[in-house]
Design a protein around this motif. Structure first.
Motif, short mmCIF file in Angstrom:
data_model
loop_
_atom_site.label_atom_id
_atom_site.label_comp_id
_atom_site.label_asym_id
_atom_site.label_seq_id
_atom_site.Cartn_x
_atom_site.Cartn_y
_atom_site.Cartn_z
N ILE A 32 0.87 -1.17 0.00
CA ILE A 32 0.00 0.00 0.00
C ILE A 32 0.91 1.23 0.00
CG2 ILE A 32 -1.82 1.28 1.19
CD1 ILE A 32 -2.56 -1.28 2.62
N GLU A 33 0.65 2.13 -0.91
CA GLU A 33 1.39 3.38 -0.94
C GLU A 33 0.70 4.40 -0.04
OE1 GLU A 33 4.26 4.04 -2.47
OE2 GLU A 33 4.41 2.00 -3.28
N ILE A 46 -8.57 6.99 -0.80
CA ILE A 46 -8.11 5.60 -0.75
C ILE A 46 -8.52 4.90 -2.04
CG2 ILE A 46 -8.20 5.45 1.77
CD1 ILE A 46 -10.77 3.85 1.54
N LYS A 47 -7.71 3.93 -2.45
CA LYS A 47 -8.01 3.15 -3.65
C LYS A 47 -7.42 1.77 -3.52
CE LYS A 47 -7.97 3.33 -8.70
NZ LYS A 47 -7.57 4.12 -9.91
N TYR A 48 -8.14 0.77 -4.01
CA TYR A 48 -7.68 -0.62 -3.99
C TYR A 48 -8.10 -1.28 -5.29
CZ TYR A 48 -7.60 -5.59 -2.74
OH TYR A 48 -7.37 -6.95 -2.74
N GLY A 49 -7.16 -1.96 -5.91
CA GLY A 49 -7.46 -2.63 -7.18
C GLY A 49 -6.30 -2.46 -8.13
N SER A 50 -6.49 -1.61 -9.15
CA SER A 50 -5.40 -1.34 -10.09
C SER A 50 -4.25 -0.61 -9.41
CB SER A 50 -5.94 -0.51 -11.26
OG SER A 50 -6.51 0.70 -10.79
N ASN A 52 -3.06 0.56 -5.20
CA ASN A 52 -3.37 0.44 -3.77
C ASN A 52 -2.73 1.62 -3.04
OD1 ASN A 52 -4.51 -2.06 -4.39
ND2 ASN A 52 -2.62 -3.17 -3.92
N TYR A 53 -3.55 2.56 -2.60
CA TYR A 53 -2.96 3.69 -1.88
C TYR A 53 -3.91 4.24 -0.83
CZ TYR A 53 -5.57 6.72 -5.20
OH TYR A 53 -6.54 7.34 -5.94
N ILE A 54 -3.30 4.88 0.15
CA ILE A 54 -4.01 5.65 1.18
C ILE A 54 -3.34 7.01 1.25
CG2 ILE A 54 -4.47 5.89 3.64
CD1 ILE A 54 -4.64 2.85 3.85
#
Length: 629
Positions: A32-33, A46-50, A52-54
């Motif tokens: 996770i970035e 936040i994003k998860y899938g293509s 991954n970051y917070i």
């Protein structure tokens, strides 16, 4: 798991976070970035899938973002993206630690993690005299006060979570627990209020503030000053003659404000004494109040005024009361409440009705600082964790215009492992037949039915014909069932189960006892004396033991002597009731005076539909004779 972009300090805090929520599920992802938002209108991305970051703006945003990320993964979402922008810039928790329950540092730290994950950014411990002051050894004496080292530990820990701990004290009234000692005789106006204008008063207050300056990072401080109703009514008149409340308030506030400035503190205070000055009859919620130039011009502009209101559920009322406050020249902070001060049970229906109305208007009026208070009136009987759902409600309101129950339930289940329904179930102690839902009139029968004397029966008239035994029997089973769903809150729900089991017999025993006595039904009286009272004592012991275990887990030891006295007093009175019945049944006495007297309503402010009332004062519930003077 690779947490790219997180400092070692934050990574170390994640160990404690993992004790509250399961972040191990994040390890299934490669990485996770993490990044700080600098040029974004959002506070959280936040994003998860293509990818991954917070991404987060401040550290407190990070922990909310982390909880959202973990929640979505736990819910099985394969792809998700969420951006959040705070609609209220600061939401904080204020916990009452001045009414017997002084929570252990470890319990406070656990709660800090929970509120950080919710999204709170501020935290207060309401300390009247439950903190250490240099040079005043009787301040907080035998009250379980926090030491400077303990407060520093709390402040350091909160800082690591991005939470600002603001000292929250009293510098005028609400000080009767300490002013009773001899050391305070020269700066005591009345039993509860400091002597305005006295040099020793300001030496005392400076000791408070200088001590706290050495503990807390925050440059904010809450100086209290609410409900000083007898200000200037005691020693002040003898020494200085009559002065109006408003004159004394302004004089005192200006001096305290200068002390705060000296120690680089920016004060906030409860606004009720100034608001009442503009009300026709001194009513705090009077819609005809006018804040005149005379009232507002003398209040130092740097002092924030805290409008507290956990009573109104009408949006129009909040709109008018906030509009009236535009007459002040000061920043306005709003303080609502998560109701847990009517006894052992929380009042969630009141919490939701008042909070949803109030915070909608706060957002509309651009009130950027909001507090949720957890008061502990009359003994802090409700366990600390009964209020968690209320804290979540405030947090979600800070990010959304409307809080959807389904979304709040998802947050609740993730953060606690229990549903909203499970927390709402705790209110059922007071939601007996005829109590209208939502419980806006704050009926709290579980409090007065627990403590009222079974021979005197002061509240029996209010519960005639309600079949409360059946209500509490079902409730005991419901709480036990919920307890099986949770390890962390297991003891709390078992305690409520045991209290319900006790109330199953206790609630109506006075009515049944009086009826049997007046009917001269000695068979039933013997049954009550021989069997029911003994079983009632057994159930009381079960509740007492369970509650004691919970208290000593959450709180310091000082303060539980009050609970022992209260519950031990019930036991002693049950024993005396048994003695009185035995004397009567064996013919040693011809009558029982307590059961001869006609029972009246304790209060008459009820409707025909529901005769249950709201009353919390133990000293008036337990006896109608003299307990204190």
């Amino acid at each position: 798991m690779n947490y790219n972009g997180l400092s070692e300090e934050i990574k170390s805090v994640l160990k404690d976070v993992s004790k509250i929520i399961n972040i191990d599920i994040l390890y299934e992802n490669e990485s996770i970035e993490f990044d700080v938002l600098e040029n974004s209108v959002n506070d959280i991305e936040i994003k998860y899938g293509s990818e991954n970051y917070i991404k987060y703006k401040n550290r407190n945003n990070l922990f909310r973002a982390l909880s959202l990320y973990a929640q979505f993964i736990k819910e099985g979402k394969e792809n998700f993206e969420l951006n959040e922008k705070a609609l209220i810039q600061s939401v904080g928790t204020m916990i009452d630690v001045s009414r017997n329950a002084v929570y252990k540092v470890e319990e406070i730290k656990k709660l800090l993690v929970k509120v950080a994950l919710m999204g709170h950014s501020r935290f207060m411990l309401y300390t009247e005299d439950t903190y250490e002051i240099d040079g005043y050894e009787y301040f907080g004496y035998l009250r379980g006060k926090y030491t400077k080292a303990e407060l520093k530990e709390i402040d350091d820990y909160a800082y690591s979570l991005g939470i600002e701990v603001i000292p929250c004290i009293q510098t005028l009234a609400h000080l009767k627990q300490t002013l009773k000692y001899e050391y305070a005789k020269d700066f005591r106006d009345t039993a509860d209020v400091l002597l305005v204008g006295e040099e020793k008063t300001y030496k005392f207050i400076e000791a408070m503030i200088s001590t706290l300056r050495g503990v807390f990072r925050s440059n904010n401080i809450h100086i209290g000053m609410d409900e000083a109703f007898d200000l200037g009514r005691g020693e002040s008149i003898s020494k200085n003659g009559y002065k109006s409340h408003h004159e004394l308030m302004i004089e005192h506030l200006n001096i305290v404000n200068e002390i705060c400035k000296k120690y680089n503190f920016k004060p906030m205070m409860w606004d009720d004494m100034f608001f009442r000055a503009g009300a026709p009859n001194g009513n705090y919620y009077d819609l005809d109040t006018v804040i005149t130039e005379e009232i507002s011009s003398n209040i130092p502009k740097e002092v924030s005024l805290v409008y507290w209101d956990y009573y109104n559920s009408d949006e129009e009322v909040y709109e008018k009361l906030l509009k009236i406050r535009e007459g002040f020249n000061n920043n306005i902070v709003f303080a609502g409440g998560s109701w847990r001060w009517l006894g052992y049970a929380p009042t969630y229906s009141k919490t939701f009705a008042t909070t949803n109305a109030a915070l909608k208007l706060c957002k509309a009026k651009n009130i950027n600082e909001v507090l949720v208070t957890l008061w502990g009136d009359d003994g802090s009987e409700a366990p600390l964790n009964v209020s968690l759902l209320g804290l979540m409600l405030f947090a979600e309101h800070s990010y959304y215009e409307e809080v959807d129950d389904d979304w709040l339930n998802r947050r609740c289940e993730f953060l606690t492992g229990l549903s909203m329904e499970d927390f709402f179930a705790l209110e059922k102690l007071d939601l007996v037949p005829t109590v209208k839902y939502p419980n806006l009139k704050e009926a709290n029968p579980s409090k007065y039915l627990t403590y009222q004397d079974i021979l005197l029966g002061a509240f029996d008239k209010h519960i005639e014909g309600l079949e409360l035994n059946s209500h509490y029997n079902k409730l005991a089973k419901e709480y036990e069932k919920i307890s099986e769903k949770t390890e962390e809150y297991k003891e709390m729900y078992l305690t409520f189960s045991k209290l319900s089991s006790f109330l199953e017999l206790k609630a109506e025993i006075g009515i049944n006892l009086r009826k049997a006595y007046l009917n001269k039904d000695k068979i039933e009286l013997e049954n009550i004396q021989t069997y029911i009272l003994k079983e009632l004592i057994r159930r009381l012991d079960d509740f007492h033991n369970s509650y004691r275990k919970l208290w000593y887990k959450e709180c310091k030891g000082q303060g539980f002597e009050v609970i022992d006295i209260r519950l031990g007093g019930i036991k002693a009175r049950l024993d005396s009731a048994s003695y009185r019945l035995e004397e009567y049944l064996t013919g040693n006495i011809d009558f029982i005076e307590e059961l001869e007297e006609e029972i009246l309503y304790f209060l008459n402010n009820f409707s025909e539909e529901c005769k249950l009332i709201s009353y919390i004062r133990y000293k008036d519930i337990v006896t109608q004779n003299t307990l204190t003077w």
